[in-house]
Design a protein around this motif. Structure first.
Motif, PDB file in Angstrom:
ATOM      1  N   GLU A 154     -12.051  14.595  32.067  1.00  0.00           N
ATOM      2  CA  GLU A 154     -12.884  15.308  33.030  1.00  0.00           C
ATOM      3  C   GLU A 154     -13.175  14.467  34.270  1.00  0.00           C
ATOM      4  OE1 GLU A 154     -15.910  13.958  29.814  1.00  0.00           O
ATOM      5  OE2 GLU A 154     -13.749  14.151  30.071  1.00  0.00           O
ATOM      6  N   SER A 155     -13.313  13.142  34.094  1.00  0.00           N
ATOM      7  CA  SER A 155     -13.601  12.276  35.240  1.00  0.00           C
ATOM      8  C   SER A 155     -12.456  12.279  36.252  1.00  0.00           C
ATOM      9  CB  SER A 155     -13.894  10.847  34.778  1.00  0.00           C
ATOM     10  OG  SER A 155     -12.755  10.266  34.182  1.00  0.00           O
ATOM     11  N   TRP A 156     -11.227  12.499  35.784  1.00  0.00           N
ATOM     12  CA  TRP A 156     -10.068  12.565  36.686  1.00  0.00           C
ATOM     13  C   TRP A 156     -10.270  13.680  37.701  1.00  0.00           C
ATOM     14  CZ3 TRP A 156      -6.283  15.857  38.352  1.00  0.00           C
ATOM     15  CH2 TRP A 156      -5.112  15.295  38.863  1.00  0.00           C
ATOM     16  N   PHE A 157     -10.756  14.831  37.228  1.00  0.00           N
ATOM     17  CA  PHE A 157     -11.002  15.955  38.125  1.00  0.00           C
ATOM     18  C   PHE A 157     -12.238  15.701  38.982  1.00  0.00           C
ATOM     19  CE2 PHE A 157      -8.696  17.807  34.518  1.00  0.00           C
ATOM     20  CZ  PHE A 157      -7.643  18.414  35.184  1.00  0.00           C
ATOM     21  N   PHE A 158     -13.303  15.194  38.370  1.00  0.00           N
ATOM     22  CA  PHE A 158     -14.527  14.923  39.129  1.00  0.00           C
ATOM     23  C   PHE A 158     -14.234  13.952  40.279  1.00  0.00           C
ATOM     24  CE2 PHE A 158     -17.145  15.509  34.952  1.00  0.00           C
ATOM     25  CZ  PHE A 158     -16.988  16.879  35.047  1.00  0.00           C
ATOM     26  N   ASP A 159     -13.477  12.903  40.005  1.00  0.00           N
ATOM     27  CA  ASP A 159     -13.155  11.905  41.034  1.00  0.00           C
ATOM     28  C   ASP A 159     -12.545  12.562  42.264  1.00  0.00           C
ATOM     29  OD1 ASP A 159     -14.004   9.742  39.518  1.00  0.00           O
ATOM     30  OD2 ASP A 159     -11.993   9.189  38.837  1.00  0.00           O
ATOM     31  N   ARG A 160     -11.585  13.418  42.065  1.00  0.00           N
ATOM     32  CA  ARG A 160     -10.837  14.001  43.183  1.00  0.00           C
ATOM     33  C   ARG A 160     -11.627  15.083  43.897  1.00  0.00           C
ATOM     34  NH1 ARG A 160      -8.242  11.421  39.833  1.00  0.00           N
ATOM     35  NH2 ARG A 160      -6.272  10.361  40.304  1.00  0.00           N
ATOM     36  N   ILE A 161     -12.426  15.813  43.146  1.00  0.00           N
ATOM     37  CA  ILE A 161     -13.237  16.857  43.768  1.00  0.00           C
ATOM     38  C   ILE A 161     -14.354  16.238  44.603  1.00  0.00           C
ATOM     39  CG2 ILE A 161     -14.854  18.740  43.283  1.00  0.00           C
ATOM     40  CD1 ILE A 161     -13.079  19.316  40.754  1.00  0.00           C
ATOM     41  N   ILE A 162     -15.063  15.286  44.039  1.00  0.00           N
ATOM     42  CA  ILE A 162     -16.191  14.659  44.743  1.00  0.00           C
ATOM     43  C   ILE A 162     -15.726  13.885  45.966  1.00  0.00           C
ATOM     44  CG2 ILE A 162     -17.932  12.811  44.533  1.00  0.00           C
ATOM     45  CD1 ILE A 162     -18.745  15.434  43.213  1.00  0.00           C
ATOM     46  N   ASN A 163     -14.569  13.247  45.883  1.00  0.00           N
ATOM     47  CA  ASN A 163     -14.069  12.412  46.988  1.00  0.00           C
ATOM     48  C   ASN A 163     -13.113  13.153  47.920  1.00  0.00           C
ATOM     49  OD1 ASN A 163     -15.087   9.490  46.425  1.00  0.00           O
ATOM     50  ND2 ASN A 163     -14.402  10.245  44.423  1.00  0.00           N
ATOM     51  N   SER A 164     -13.063  14.469  47.773  1.00  0.00           N
ATOM     52  CA  SER A 164     -12.242  15.321  48.646  1.00  0.00           C
ATOM     53  C   SER A 164     -10.788  14.864  48.700  1.00  0.00           C
ATOM     54  CB  SER A 164     -12.837  15.348  50.069  1.00  0.00           C
ATOM     55  OG  SER A 164     -14.153  15.851  50.050  1.00  0.00           O
ATOM     56  N   LYS A 165     -10.270  14.513  47.553  1.00  0.00           N
ATOM     57  CA  LYS A 165      -8.878  14.104  47.449  1.00  0.00           C
ATOM     58  C   LYS A 165      -8.003  15.286  47.018  1.00  0.00           C
ATOM     59  CE  LYS A 165      -9.431   9.649  48.257  1.00  0.00           C
ATOM     60  NZ  LYS A 165      -8.762   8.942  49.377  1.00  0.00           N
ATOM     61  N   ILE A 166      -6.713  15.138  47.252  1.00  0.00           N
ATOM     62  CA  ILE A 166      -5.771  16.148  46.777  1.00  0.00           C
ATOM     63  C   ILE A 166      -5.772  16.157  45.252  1.00  0.00           C
ATOM     64  CG2 ILE A 166      -3.302  16.679  46.570  1.00  0.00           C
ATOM     65  CD1 ILE A 166      -2.952  15.658  49.424  1.00  0.00           C
ATOM     66  N   ILE A 167      -5.757  17.340  44.679  1.00  0.00           N
ATOM     67  CA  ILE A 167      -5.601  17.465  43.233  1.00  0.00           C
ATOM     68  C   ILE A 167      -4.189  17.962  42.953  1.00  0.00           C
ATOM     69  CG2 ILE A 167      -6.363  18.610  41.122  1.00  0.00           C
ATOM     70  CD1 ILE A 167      -9.114  18.826  42.251  1.00  0.00           C
ATOM     71  N   PRO A 168      -3.332  17.104  42.420  1.00  0.00           N
ATOM     72  CA  PRO A 168      -1.989  17.565  42.052  1.00  0.00           C
ATOM     73  C   PRO A 168      -2.095  18.559  40.908  1.00  0.00           C
ATOM     74  CG  PRO A 168      -2.148  15.155  42.062  1.00  0.00           C
ATOM     75  CD  PRO A 168      -3.539  15.690  42.097  1.00  0.00           C
ATOM     76  N   MET A 169      -1.411  19.702  41.033  1.00  0.00           N
ATOM     77  CA  MET A 169      -1.444  20.700  39.975  1.00  0.00           C
ATOM     78  C   MET A 169      -0.014  21.058  39.570  1.00  0.00           C
ATOM     79  SD  MET A 169      -3.384  24.393  39.806  1.00  0.00           S
ATOM     80  CE  MET A 169      -2.334  25.203  41.021  1.00  0.00           C
ATOM     81  N   PRO A 170       0.290  20.911  38.288  1.00  0.00           N
ATOM     82  CA  PRO A 170       1.652  21.225  37.834  1.00  0.00           C
ATOM     83  C   PRO A 170       2.002  22.690  38.077  1.00  0.00           C
ATOM     84  CG  PRO A 170       0.405  20.045  36.140  1.00  0.00           C
ATOM     85  CD  PRO A 170      -0.572  20.460  37.193  1.00  0.00           C
ATOM     86  N   SER A 171       3.088  22.915  38.800  1.00  0.00           N
ATOM     87  CA  SER A 171       3.584  24.264  39.085  1.00  0.00           C
ATOM     88  C   SER A 171       2.464  25.141  39.630  1.00  0.00           C
ATOM     89  CB  SER A 171       4.210  24.861  37.827  1.00  0.00           C
ATOM     90  OG  SER A 171       5.287  24.044  37.385  1.00  0.00           O
ATOM     91  N   GLU A 172       2.234  26.285  38.994  1.00  0.00           N
ATOM     92  CA  GLU A 172       1.200  27.208  39.491  1.00  0.00           C
ATOM     93  C   GLU A 172      -0.107  27.099  38.709  1.00  0.00           C
ATOM     94  OE1 GLU A 172       1.729  28.913  42.292  1.00  0.00           O
ATOM     95  OE2 GLU A 172       3.648  27.859  42.292  1.00  0.00           O
ATOM     96  N   GLY A 173      -0.196  26.110  37.837  1.00  0.00           N
ATOM     97  CA  GLY A 173      -1.443  25.904  37.107  1.00  0.00           C
ATOM     98  C   GLY A 173      -1.669  26.861  35.960  1.00  0.00           C
TER      99      GLY A 173
END
Length: 306
Positions: A154-173
């Protein structure tokens, strides 16, 4: 009961020991000693890979042994060779990662085992416990999350959301995954101690439902109080990844979903946390409390986008 916990000061062990103490069990924890134990718990400090460290268990007998840190058969076998069989139960934390991905979902406890899995040592341990006629209960969680999680889930997602980073998403998610809250897992472990039906049983233990990766990102954004319009998602083609490249996503890039009907029926257990509640618990009671935490974003240096 007199209980030995192998590994008990982080994440699963921390949650478990709190509940065992509330039931007035006598607890011994065997760890490398890097974190403190609660008052009233006997702490044996040592490395379970070291025979000299394990010798501290010589002459000690336990009604229950809970192994939350064993990965290979020898990890468990070496402990039992010194303590002997527990008189009541051996509780083992295995992994749903032992299952073969044969495209048939949800996976149940009789699904084929992947002999090349990096978790195969856990399957070997379960088989050994059966062969040795040691009364055991084994739990196969999928992805465990919650306060204290030292794996970047969960921290992987929190890190990118809070820091306005790109979130790589496999294919169409649309890939389906499954998470289970640590407190729900430890509830099941405690319940199993008083259930004879759980003797010599293996249980899938996770959230009751699966979720697409796209929806998981959405829930994490909601927990972080971010609108999805503020989340920068970029799709990549997982088929173009070098299999030896560093991991750029915190969960499998293929479907991973288990059936939890058996544990719900036999242990009268159901998850108390739905995924949104559980992610919020982890965010408020762990992630937001971290001090001097500096996330890193290794995917930024990798060519993963078209």
């Amino acid at each position: 009961m007199n209980i030995l916990v192998m590994g008990g000061t982080r994440f699963i062990g921390k949650s478990l020991i709190k509940k065992l103490l509330e039931q007035n069990h006598q607890i011994t924890v065997f760890t490398r000693g890097q974190n403190p134990v609660p008052k009233g718990v006997l702490h044996l400090k040592g490395d379970r890979k070291s025979k000299q460290s394990l010798d501290q268990l010589t002459g000690k007998k336990y009604e229950v042994i809970i192994d939350s840190s064993g990965r290979e058969l020898d990890d468990t076998r070496n402990v039992i060779s010194i303590t002997g069989k527990p008189s009541h139960r051996f509780i083992y934390i295995s992994s749903a990662g032992v299952y073969e991905n044969n495209g048939i979902f949800p996976l149940n406890e009789k699904s084929p085992i992947d002999l090349k899995s990096r978790h195969i040592g856990k399957a070997h341990t379960e088989n050994w416990l059966k062969e040795e006629k040691i009364p055991f209960t084994s739990f196969r969680p999928t992805y465990i999350y919650g306060p204290g999680n030292y794996n970047p889930i969960e921290s992987w997602f929190f890190d990118r959301i809070i820091n306005s980073k790109i979130i790589p998403m496999p294919s169409e998610g649309k890939t389906i995954t499954q998470l289970g809250h640590v407190s729900d897992l430890t509830d099941a472990m405690v319940i199993s101690l008083n259930k004879d039906i759980a003797i010599n049983k293996i249980y899938n233990c996770s959230g009751s439902s699966g979720i697409t990766l796209e929806s998981l990102i959405y829930l994490c954004a909601k927990v972080c109080k971010k609108d999805m319009s503020q989340v920068n998602i970029r799709s990549f083609n997982p088929m173009e990844l070098d299999p030896k490249s560093r991991k750029i996503f915190p969960v499998r890039l293929s479907h991973f979903l288990t059936n939890t009907n058996l544990i719900e029926k036999e242990l009268d257990w159901k998850p108390k946390f739905n995924l949104l509640e559980g992610l919020n618990d982890s965010y408020i009671n762990d992630y937001c409390l971290r001090k001097n935490y500096k996330p890193n974003f290794p995917e930024e240096s990798m060519k993963i986008f078209a």
